[in-house]
Scaffold this motif. Structure first.
Motif, PDB file in Angstrom:
ATOM      1  N   UNK A 177       0.816  -1.208   0.000  1.00  0.00           N
ATOM      2  CA  UNK A 177       0.000   0.000   0.000  1.00  0.00           C
ATOM      3  C   UNK A 177       0.852   1.262   0.000  1.00  0.00           C
ATOM      4  N   UNK A 178       2.014   1.231   0.642  1.00  0.00           N
ATOM      5  CA  UNK A 178       2.849   2.430   0.707  1.00  0.00           C
ATOM      6  C   UNK A 178       3.434   2.782  -0.656  1.00  0.00           C
ATOM      7  N   UNK A 179       3.918   1.779  -1.363  1.00  0.00           N
ATOM      8  CA  UNK A 179       4.427   2.021  -2.722  1.00  0.00           C
ATOM      9  C   UNK A 179       3.294   2.506  -3.621  1.00  0.00           C
ATOM     10  N   UNK A 180       2.139   1.860  -3.509  1.00  0.00           N
ATOM     11  CA  UNK A 180       1.002   2.255  -4.340  1.00  0.00           C
ATOM     12  C   UNK A 180       0.620   3.714  -4.096  1.00  0.00           C
ATOM     13  N   UNK A 181       0.534   4.121  -2.833  1.00  0.00           N
ATOM     14  CA  UNK A 181       0.132   5.495  -2.517  1.00  0.00           C
ATOM     15  C   UNK A 181       1.217   6.501  -2.899  1.00  0.00           C
ATOM     16  N   UNK A 182       2.471   6.129  -2.728  1.00  0.00           N
ATOM     17  CA  UNK A 182       3.551   7.024  -3.148  1.00  0.00           C
ATOM     18  C   UNK A 182       3.455   7.334  -4.634  1.00  0.00           C
ATOM     19  N   UNK A 183       3.232   6.304  -5.429  1.00  0.00           N
ATOM     20  CA  UNK A 183       3.199   6.494  -6.879  1.00  0.00           C
ATOM     21  C   UNK A 183       1.924   7.184  -7.354  1.00  0.00           C
ATOM     22  N   UNK A 184       0.776   6.803  -6.786  1.00  0.00           N
ATOM     23  CA  UNK A 184      -0.481   7.372  -7.271  1.00  0.00           C
ATOM     24  C   UNK A 184      -0.783   8.750  -6.678  1.00  0.00           C
ATOM     25  N   UNK A 185      -0.510   8.929  -5.389  1.00  0.00           N
ATOM     26  CA  UNK A 185      -0.855  10.194  -4.730  1.00  0.00           C
ATOM     27  C   UNK A 185       0.261  11.218  -4.871  1.00  0.00           C
ATOM     28  N   UNK A 186       1.493  10.818  -4.537  1.00  0.00           N
ATOM     29  CA  UNK A 186       2.596  11.772  -4.555  1.00  0.00           C
ATOM     30  C   UNK A 186       3.138  12.013  -5.956  1.00  0.00           C
ATOM     31  N   UNK A 187       3.171  10.943  -6.778  1.00  0.00           N
ATOM     32  CA  UNK A 187       3.831  11.039  -8.080  1.00  0.00           C
ATOM     33  C   UNK A 187       2.867  11.127  -9.258  1.00  0.00           C
ATOM     34  N   UNK A 188       1.584  10.991  -8.969  1.00  0.00           N
ATOM     35  CA  UNK A 188       0.592  11.194 -10.014  1.00  0.00           C
ATOM     36  C   UNK A 188       0.433  10.062 -11.013  1.00  0.00           C
ATOM     37  N   UNK A 189       0.916   8.871 -10.676  1.00  0.00           N
ATOM     38  CA  UNK A 189       0.742   7.734 -11.581  1.00  0.00           C
ATOM     39  C   UNK A 189      -0.713   7.281 -11.558  1.00  0.00           C
ATOM     40  N   UNK A 190      -1.155   6.712 -12.671  1.00  0.00           N
ATOM     41  CA  UNK A 190      -2.457   6.056 -12.686  1.00  0.00           C
ATOM     42  C   UNK A 190      -2.315   4.655 -12.102  1.00  0.00           C
ATOM     43  N   UNK A 191      -3.437   4.077 -11.681  1.00  0.00           N
ATOM     44  CA  UNK A 191      -3.405   2.707 -11.167  1.00  0.00           C
ATOM     45  C   UNK A 191      -2.943   1.740 -12.250  1.00  0.00           C
ATOM     46  N   UNK A 192      -3.328   1.983 -13.493  1.00  0.00           N
ATOM     47  CA  UNK A 192      -2.882   1.134 -14.599  1.00  0.00           C
ATOM     48  C   UNK A 192      -1.362   1.150 -14.729  1.00  0.00           C
ATOM     49  N   UNK A 193      -0.796   2.337 -14.609  1.00  0.00           N
ATOM     50  CA  UNK A 193       0.660   2.445 -14.740  1.00  0.00           C
ATOM     51  C   UNK A 193       1.366   1.715 -13.616  1.00  0.00           C
TER      52      UNK A 193
END
Length: 208
Positions: A177-193
């Motif tokens: 969950x931490x990696x997922x939130x870092x990428x999607x929330x902080x870095x703006x990645x989509x869930x697909x990416x």
């Protein structure tokens, strides 16, 4: 013809459906308040008020606040569609890379649809032993799935020098969950990416 007997015949079904609807509304209210205000700051009375029911109704449905939170955890697991993951594992039994994709896809759906629940259970677990155990149980269940899948692969599938426990550890370090939130929330990645990146990096890190 008198329809009263017919109506009475379905009264139990009607009551059960109404009870399920009430329970769902309570759970949704709890999720909203837990995320907005924090687990510790939210009372059963707050949840009842938000759901438009009495506090005794909440206790009757879930026992207490911890019971309600554990119900949210169960709902989170359902939202990730484990059946879809299992179907993918079965369909791609001879293709470890695609099986890794099926597992990563499950985690993506779990974090995308219920990441807020996972975070609140982990945080609440700092003061509530039952919820700390619920969080540990969820992590352990994921590990067991990965052990089962990785152990089914022929010898030589994993990267040289890598055993199943180490492969499970690497997966857990990457797909959480931490990696997922870092990428999607902080870095703006989509869930697909995120899912696509996980699939690629897992193959590179785990497979020969």
């Amino acid at each position: 013809m008198d329809s009263e007997p017919e109506r009475r015949r379905y009264d139990s079904l009607r009551r059960a459906a109404q009870a399920r609807q009430t329970s769902a509304e309570i759970a949704e209210a709890a999720r909203k308040l837990f995320v907005a205000n924090g687990w510790a700051a939210t009372t059963v009375r707050d949840v009842a008020r938000e759901a438009g029911v009495s506090a005794p109704t909440v206790y009757a449905a879930y026992g207490n606040k911890s019971g309600l939170t554990k119900a949210l955890v169960d709902a989170a697991d359902l939202s990730a569609d484990a059946a879809r993951m299992i179907a993918g594992l079965e369909a791609d039994a001879g293709d470890p890379a695609r099986q890794l994709g099926a597992i990563a896809g499950y985690d993506r759906r779990l974090f995308e649809r219920a990441g807020d629940v996972i975070v609140l259970v982990r945080e609440a677990g700092r003061t509530e032993p039952e919820l700390a155990q619920a969080y540990r149980d969820g992590r352990a269940a994921g590990d067991r799935t990965r052990v089962q899948v990785f152990s089914s692969w022929p010898e030589g599938t994993l990267r040289e020098g890598l055993d199943v426990p180490s492969a499970v550890d690497i997966y857990a370090a990457l797909c959480n969950i931490d990696v997922y939130l870092t990428l999607t929330v902080e870095r703006g990645w989509s869930a697909d990416r995120v899912e696509q990146w996980w699939c690629g990096v897992l193959v590179r890190e785990l497979l020969a």
